[in-house]
Design an enzyme around this catalytic site. Sequence first.
Site, PDB file in Angstrom:
ATOM      1  N   ASP A 145       0.824  -1.216   0.000  1.00 50.19           N
ATOM      2  CA  ASP A 145       0.000   0.000   0.000  1.00 50.19           C
ATOM      3  C   ASP A 145       0.859   1.267   0.000  1.00 50.19           C
ATOM      4  O   ASP A 145       2.036   1.246   0.338  1.00 50.19           O
ATOM      5  CB  ASP A 145      -0.893   0.020   1.253  1.00 50.19           C
ATOM      6  CG  ASP A 145      -2.163  -0.791   1.073  1.00 50.19           C
ATOM      7  OD1 ASP A 145      -2.328  -1.430   0.020  1.00 50.19           O
ATOM      8  OD2 ASP A 145      -3.005  -0.784   1.999  1.00 50.19           O
ATOM      9  N   ASP A 146       0.205   2.370  -0.364  1.00 51.68           N
ATOM     10  CA  ASP A 146       0.785   3.722  -0.264  1.00 51.68           C
ATOM     11  C   ASP A 146       1.915   3.973  -1.254  1.00 51.68           C
ATOM     12  O   ASP A 146       2.775   4.826  -1.025  1.00 51.68           O
ATOM     13  CB  ASP A 146       1.271   4.022   1.166  1.00 51.68           C
ATOM     14  CG  ASP A 146       0.182   3.851   2.218  1.00 51.68           C
ATOM     15  OD1 ASP A 146      -1.006   3.852   1.842  1.00 51.68           O
ATOM     16  OD2 ASP A 146       0.515   3.722   3.406  1.00 51.68           O
ATOM     17  N   HIS A 184      -7.671   4.029   1.208  1.00 53.30           N
ATOM     18  CA  HIS A 184      -6.654   4.403   2.183  1.00 53.30           C
ATOM     19  C   HIS A 184      -7.326   4.548   3.552  1.00 53.30           C
ATOM     20  O   HIS A 184      -8.365   5.184   3.682  1.00 53.30           O
ATOM     21  CB  HIS A 184      -6.039   5.741   1.745  1.00 53.30           C
ATOM     22  CG  HIS A 184      -4.891   6.214   2.574  1.00 53.30           C
ATOM     23  ND1 HIS A 184      -3.834   5.409   2.933  1.00 53.30           N
ATOM     24  CD2 HIS A 184      -4.624   7.443   3.114  1.00 53.30           C
ATOM     25  CE1 HIS A 184      -2.962   6.113   3.647  1.00 53.30           C
ATOM     26  NE2 HIS A 184      -3.426   7.341   3.777  1.00 53.30           N
TER      27      HIS A 184
END
Length: 301
Positions: free
Chosen positions: A11-12, A132
């Site tokens: 993620d991210d 998110h």
Amino acid sequence: MLQVKLIITGDDFGYCPRRNQGIVDCFLAGAISNVSLLVNGSAAADAAELARRHNIPIGLHANLSEGSPVCEVLKRNSSLLNQDGFFHGKMGFRTALSKGLLKMSEVKQELKAQVELFHELTGHLPPHMDGHQHVHVLPEVRHVFAEVLEEYGIKYTRVPIEPGLHNCDWIPPSLMDFYLGVEEDSFNTVDVFTKHGIRWADIYIGLSTMGRSMSVSSLRSALGSAILRLTAGAAHGSTAAIELMVHPGYPSVPPAGGCGQGPDDFSQSWERLHELQTLIKPELQSYYKSRNIQLCSFKDL
């Protein structure tokens, strides 16, 4: 024997150059198989270029809680922004939502703008799209999120219901309260996503193994339990999918990073590097082979 497909999602991606480099290093080491892009991240364009260069499967990490919107109209005046002109934050977003202060028309506008920017950066629509800080399973938001996925023909998402979460006594109580809230929201989202024809992995893992909680033994335990659960209900010779959410990277160094406000504490901590170093350990690769686990991405399902 059950064929297990494991999607390890970093993620991210796009948060900062050091996060990008850590995620790429993990992918090249065979330790992750999929990434989720923050299009409002300060290094999103760099991330998209790295994904192209290294052929990394990439989806969209829709962000409504951290930093700035990408929709130009919403940057000036929007219910999604606090008095400083940024998104409300992980808990601030939830508080504003519970008070009825957020306009769902603006949530939809921003989600669509993020899908369009993803397409602009990568040259294709995302095969998967999640939220998110798990905003996509929140009340009201889940309906809008599902509509956007259906509208763009995005087939896959994440539903963060983690088996055995209640037994993870190493998770601090304050964090466990948040996780249990995410779980409850996720249970209430299943019917909504199903109605819109959206799919997700058979089992999700990632809350119990995040940051300092990640180790080779914690990953093996979580995956082993998941496989037992899947095997119990599987037909002979069948295939099942598990998504493991991870956050590898090299710690952010301010002022670089973030989504418009600079990097947060978690991105600057040692925990990102700890995840990276754990995921690339050879004994994990050996474990995958011994359990007939095949790493893949959502587009491989």
